[in-house]
Every structure is written in structure tokens, then in C-alpha cells.
Design an enzyme around this catalytic site. Structure first.
Site, mmCIF file in Angstrom:
data_model
loop_
_atom_site.group_PDB
_atom_site.id
_atom_site.type_symbol
_atom_site.label_atom_id
_atom_site.label_comp_id
_atom_site.label_asym_id
_atom_site.label_seq_id
_atom_site.Cartn_x
_atom_site.Cartn_y
_atom_site.Cartn_z
ATOM 1 C CG ASP A 49 -9.724 -0.634 5.071
ATOM 2 O OD1 ASP A 49 -9.338 -1.047 3.968
ATOM 3 O OD2 ASP A 49 -9.043 -0.674 6.107
ATOM 4 C CE LYS A 107 -3.673 -2.594 2.217
ATOM 5 N NZ LYS A 107 -4.498 -2.943 3.388
ATOM 6 C CD GLN A 109 -3.476 -4.913 6.293
ATOM 7 O OE1 GLN A 109 -3.578 -3.819 5.740
ATOM 8 N NE2 GLN A 109 -3.862 -6.030 5.705
HETATM 9 N N1 GUN Z 1 -6.728 -7.249 5.733
HETATM 10 C C1 GUN Z 1 -6.969 -7.920 4.574
HETATM 11 N N2 GUN Z 1 -7.539 -7.097 3.673
HETATM 12 C C2 GUN Z 1 -7.659 -5.894 4.265
HETATM 13 C C3 GUN Z 1 -8.165 -4.632 3.832
HETATM 14 O O1 GUN Z 1 -8.653 -4.454 2.716
HETATM 15 N N3 GUN Z 1 -8.082 -3.628 4.737
HETATM 16 C C4 GUN Z 1 -7.576 -3.793 5.982
HETATM 17 N N4 GUN Z 1 -7.559 -2.753 6.797
HETATM 18 N N5 GUN Z 1 -7.106 -4.940 6.416
HETATM 19 C C5 GUN Z 1 -7.146 -5.979 5.549
#
Ligand code: GUN
Length: 292
Positions: A129, A62, A106
Site C-alpha cells: 500500500d 483485490k 484494509q
Molecule cells: N481503503 C481505501 N483504499 C485503500 C487502499 O488503497 N488500501 C487499504 N489498505 N485500504 C484502503
């Protein structure tokens, strides 16, 4: 010779890498416009708690993507031993920073930490998200809101390949809060006839065989076999499981590709769309906040 679905030699392959590149290109332009107009880059703040290698890889990806698109980042980390109060205090501090347009924690959090209060701490206008109940509710009611990145990315793919949704029989396998459930809501908003199946569904194959569009997010490699797919269907594989043989999807790709019209591979299908969508959401949130 005109091909009927039954005589498809091999399915078309959905190229998520190429579509994600287009999304990133558009996002980079919008980010540059934002920076020129507002004198700062759009900003994404992340918090990684603990040392789960997959999570660390995702977060690093990211940050790499953001840097390439002209999005500023704040990179917070806490050890797996962090307390609930410590996690919440760091999230609250990130949310308070004006230059953080999007705040992302995350998931999953290490054992013993409760994600619920953490999700509620990120206000809907910074919730890149799309996890906050206000955003989920907005998607459910057809109001403007941020949708979860992976299902939003699937919608972009379906639109790119001009998959007809109004009235189509769409079957979603999996009802997770971050993927299956918001996926079903987004498809319903587009007037698809949506069936949501899950672990307790009595006869999964009976349901999946009805699908014009089959969207699978079960996290169970090879779950969907050829006999479970209607000839000519569009098959979207969201499942990503790390195995000794590399990443595996939920769909037995080679055999299903013999009956499907269009199919997304793993890797290279839905996967690249998630981070591209996250970047696009970050820039959209920056513009929305600046417009207030
Ligand atoms: N863990 C797996 N996919 C995601 C996501 O799209 N966002 C977040 N915050 N955690 C994740």
C-alpha cells in the site's frame, strides 16, 4: 481549424479502464515469469476487519484481480469486535509468511482500533500500500520505494496521456495521508510546481484556476465547478463518493468537460487504476524480495 484551449468543444476523456487493462496485462506477464523462475506465485495477503460493505467489496475485488493475474492470495478476516492485540497478532503472522510478498490491511479499521501500530507492523519491503513512513519518506526524498497505489496510478495515467509535468502548475485538492499528500510528493519529484490545497484553504477557486493540471481528492461530490478550472487544463478526479445516484466524483463532470482539455470520469477514470497498481506493486515486491 486549429483549436485553442479556449475553443475546445469537449475534453478528451481519460480511459482508466483501458490503461488499467494494460497495467494488468504487463503484471500478469511479470507474475508468470516470477512463477517460472521461483516455483511459486507472487503472493498478496489481506486482512479485513469488520463488515463495512464497501471495504468488503474492495477486498473481494483485490482477490479477484489477483487470481486473474496469477497472484496467490491469503484472505484473513476478523470481526469488528476484534481487539487491537488480536489485529496486530494476525498482521504479524501474515508478515511472517514467506509466501506473502505483499501484506495489506484494509482501511479504515473499525472504530476503536488504532491504525498507526498496524501500519508500522507491515515492513517496508512487504508494504504494497505504500503506507509505511519509510516508504512515504522514500517517495519524499526521491529514493526507491513503494508509493500509495491511487496516486501511483494517477502518475501512470498522466504518463500514458503524455501530460507534461516539469514546470507545470499542478494543484492538488486534498492532503490525505494516503492520496493527496503522496500525490503531491510524486508530482514534485517530476518537477511540477505543486500547490496543495485543503479544507482550510481560504480561496480554493483562486488556487484551482491557476492549475495546468488539477488533481482533486477531496471526497466532496461536485466540489469543482466549471468556473474553478482554467480553460485547457487537465483534470483528474480521484474522489469517489457513493450516493443514491451511484458513484460520484469531486468534479462536476459535464460542465468541466466543456473547458478542460483532458478529464478523468467517475467511474472509469482513476478508480480502475488503484487495484491494477496494487497488483503491479505485489509482483514488484515479489521480485525485489527474491532478488535479495
Ligand atoms: N481503503 C481505501 N483504499 C485503500 C487502499 O488503497 N488500501 C487499504 N489498505 N485500504 C484502503
Amino acid at each position: 481549424m486549429t483549436q485553442t484551449p479556449e475553443t475546445h468543444a469537449v475534453a478528451g476523456i481519460i480511459d482508466g479502464t483501458a490503461v488499467a487493462a494494460k497495467v494488468r496485462e504487463a503484471t500478469k506477464e511479470r507474475a508468470a515469469e516470477f512463477t517460472a523462475r521461483h516455483g511459486r506465485q507472487p503472493g498478496l495477503a489481506t486482512l479485513l476487519v469488520g463488515d463495512n460493505p464497501a471495504s468488503a467489496t474492495y477486498v473481494a475485488g483485490k482477490h479477484r484481480a489477483a487470481a486473474a493475474l496469477g497472484i496467490a492470495t491469503i484472505d484473513e478476516k476478523l470481526p469488528a469486535t476484534a481487539t487491537q492485540a488480536e489485529v496486530e497478532s494476525v498482521v504479524a503472522a501474515l508478515v511472517a509468511r514467506d509466501e506473502a510478498d505483499g501484506v495489506l490491511v484494509q482501511m479504515p479499521l473499525p472504530d476503536g482500533l488504532d491504525p498507526e501500530p498496524v501500519i508500522l507492523l507491515v515492513p517496508p519491503e512487504k508494504d504494497v500500500d505504500g503506507f509505511h513512513p519509510t516508504n512515504v519518506g522514500a517517495i519524499a526524498t526521491g529514493l526507491h520505494g513503494t508509493a500509495s497505489c491511487t496516486p501511483a496510478g494517477v502518475m501512470t495515467l498522466l504518463d500514458h496521456y503524455e501530460v507534461e509535468l516539469p514546470g507545470a502548475d499542478v494543484v492538488v485538492v486534498g492532503r490525505s495521508r494516503t492520496v493527496g499528500m503522496p500525490m503531491a510528493l510524486l508530482l514534485l519529484q517530476r518537477n511540477a510546481t505543486v500547490t496543495v490545497t485543503h479544507l482550510l484553504t481560504k480561496d480554493l477557486a483562486r488556487a484551482t484556476r491557476q492549475a495546468d493540471v488539477l488533481v482533486v481528492a477531496a471526497g466532496h461530490p461536485g466540489l469543482i465547478t466549471r468556473d474553478m478550472v482554467k480553460p485547457g487544463a487537465v483534470v483528474i478526479d480521484i474522489g469517489i463518493t457513493r450516493t443514491e445516484d451511484g458513484l460520484k466524483g469531486d468534479v462536476a463532470f459535464d460542465e468541466v468537460a466543456e473547458v478542460a482539455r483532458l478529464i478523468s470520469p467517475v467511474p472509469g477514470g482513476v478508480g480502475p487504476m488503484t487495484i491494477a497498481t496494487l497488483m503491479s506493486h505485489t509482483v514488484a515486491l515479489a521480485w525485489a524480495r527474491a532478488g535479495k
